[in-house]
Design an enzyme around this catalytic site. Sequence first.
Site, mmCIF file in Angstrom:
data_model
loop_
_atom_site.group_PDB
_atom_site.id
_atom_site.type_symbol
_atom_site.label_atom_id
_atom_site.label_comp_id
_atom_site.label_asym_id
_atom_site.label_seq_id
_atom_site.Cartn_x
_atom_site.Cartn_y
_atom_site.Cartn_z
ATOM 1 N N ASP A 9 5.869 -6.279 5.920
ATOM 2 C CA ASP A 9 6.244 -4.884 6.125
ATOM 3 C C ASP A 9 4.985 -4.047 6.268
ATOM 4 O O ASP A 9 3.952 -4.522 6.722
ATOM 5 C CB ASP A 9 7.127 -4.422 4.964
ATOM 6 C CG ASP A 9 7.873 -3.141 5.280
ATOM 7 O OD1 ASP A 9 8.410 -2.552 4.350
ATOM 8 O OD2 ASP A 9 7.892 -2.728 6.448
ATOM 9 N N THR A 10 5.074 -2.826 5.848
ATOM 10 C CA THR A 10 4.042 -1.819 5.989
ATOM 11 C C THR A 10 2.644 -2.276 5.567
ATOM 12 O O THR A 10 2.509 -3.029 4.609
ATOM 13 C CB THR A 10 4.439 -0.621 5.108
ATOM 14 O OG1 THR A 10 5.840 -0.404 5.240
ATOM 15 C CG2 THR A 10 3.692 0.621 5.507
ATOM 16 N N VAL A 11 1.612 -1.795 6.263
ATOM 17 C CA VAL A 11 0.229 -1.972 5.819
ATOM 18 C C VAL A 11 -0.306 -0.613 5.391
ATOM 19 O O VAL A 11 0.220 0.428 5.787
ATOM 20 C CB VAL A 11 -0.660 -2.563 6.938
ATOM 21 C CG1 VAL A 11 -0.139 -3.915 7.367
ATOM 22 C CG2 VAL A 11 -0.753 -1.617 8.136
#
Length: 417
Positions: free
Chosen positions: A230-232
């Site tokens: 998912d998100t970084v």
Amino acid sequence: MEAVGSLASGDPQPPGTAEGTAPIDRSGKEAASEGSSVGFVLVHAGAGYHSESKAKEYKQVCKKACQKAIEKLQAGALAVDVVTAALVELEDSPFTNAGMGSNLNLSGDIECDASTMDGKSLNFGAVGALRGIKNPILVANKLLSEAQKGKLSAGRIPPCFLVGKGAYKWAVDHGIVPCPPDVMATKFSLSAFRKNRRKLELAEKVETEMIQTKKRREVSENTNVTASLDTVGAVVVDHEGNVAAAVSSGGLAMKHPGRVGQAAVYGCGCWAENTSGSNVYSTAVSTSGCGEHLIRTMLARECSVALQSEDAHQALLETMQKKFVRSPFLAHEDSVLGGVIVLRCCRCSLESESSLNTRALLVEFLWSHTTESMCVGYMSTQDGKAKTHISRLPPGAVAGQSLAIEGGVCRLRSPVT
């Protein structure tokens, strides 16, 4: 500087006393600085599942992002620009779900979310469901910097959050080069899309509506949690003591077109706030995980508030448990999935006689997650190389119900100005 930590899956424990763990080292490490170019960066490559077979690639991504950030800090750049540079490195990697190589939505398109916040000005910039831009964090950063210039013609308020076609047009109008869709998608993301599409097609053939809904949910959960990252994100403190945070994501695999996750939402994807009259510490937070869970709990803002407590480790542990895993806003969720990286810092004087003209920037940094794993990297301007780590839940822990928490302390010495 070293990172040690603790794991917890039950009720809140005193700092460092969770079963089978070591306490956080509060003494930290001290390092002399050349000039005033001190600073620190902590990055993550997503809270989700990181296979052992690709551990080297995940760590390399974080290492490169840290090195880029440190290069900027040593050149005197401010936190908000440093955190953007780190995010560009993370977005450009084909192994992360951000920018190039992001998850494809139901229509086979890539739509990205990103945001950044400057702890000094408290300005915020974000984009959602953005197509055709290789590095969405650059648009978010541009929105933030343009807003600092003041009102537009006729007294109009400059935007801080744009989505879809409007965000794309604004980006191009402000000099950000567009990117063809076939360049944004990678072999890995296209392969994942084809596999996910076949799973959905099979689920649609299930006879009863009840079983069909259950199967779709299971496919979605397996796809979003174990098959992709998912998100970084990143958090940074610069030589002036300013903090900044940023986050970028391609969103959940097979998401509905137009869906916007926490990476673009104020108080949910990232948060940064310098010391002020009511805040003893400067704090910066970046989140990852299931966007819907993170939006409904405003986890980034909640963590920032909690970090004003005396014990950062205990404060983050309790916040993750009470405000996230057991949040009343997620009471009907069987599995609450997310992760955070945080830092807090303050100025302090060194006591030794040889350091009369020197002050220290004390940085405490932590990460925590309820997902199976989370890949992080960190580095100070005094370090020769970045340190990387894939944090995992302890054996027997259930993702979405248990959590891991680790971190460390760093002292950066700088001349008094």
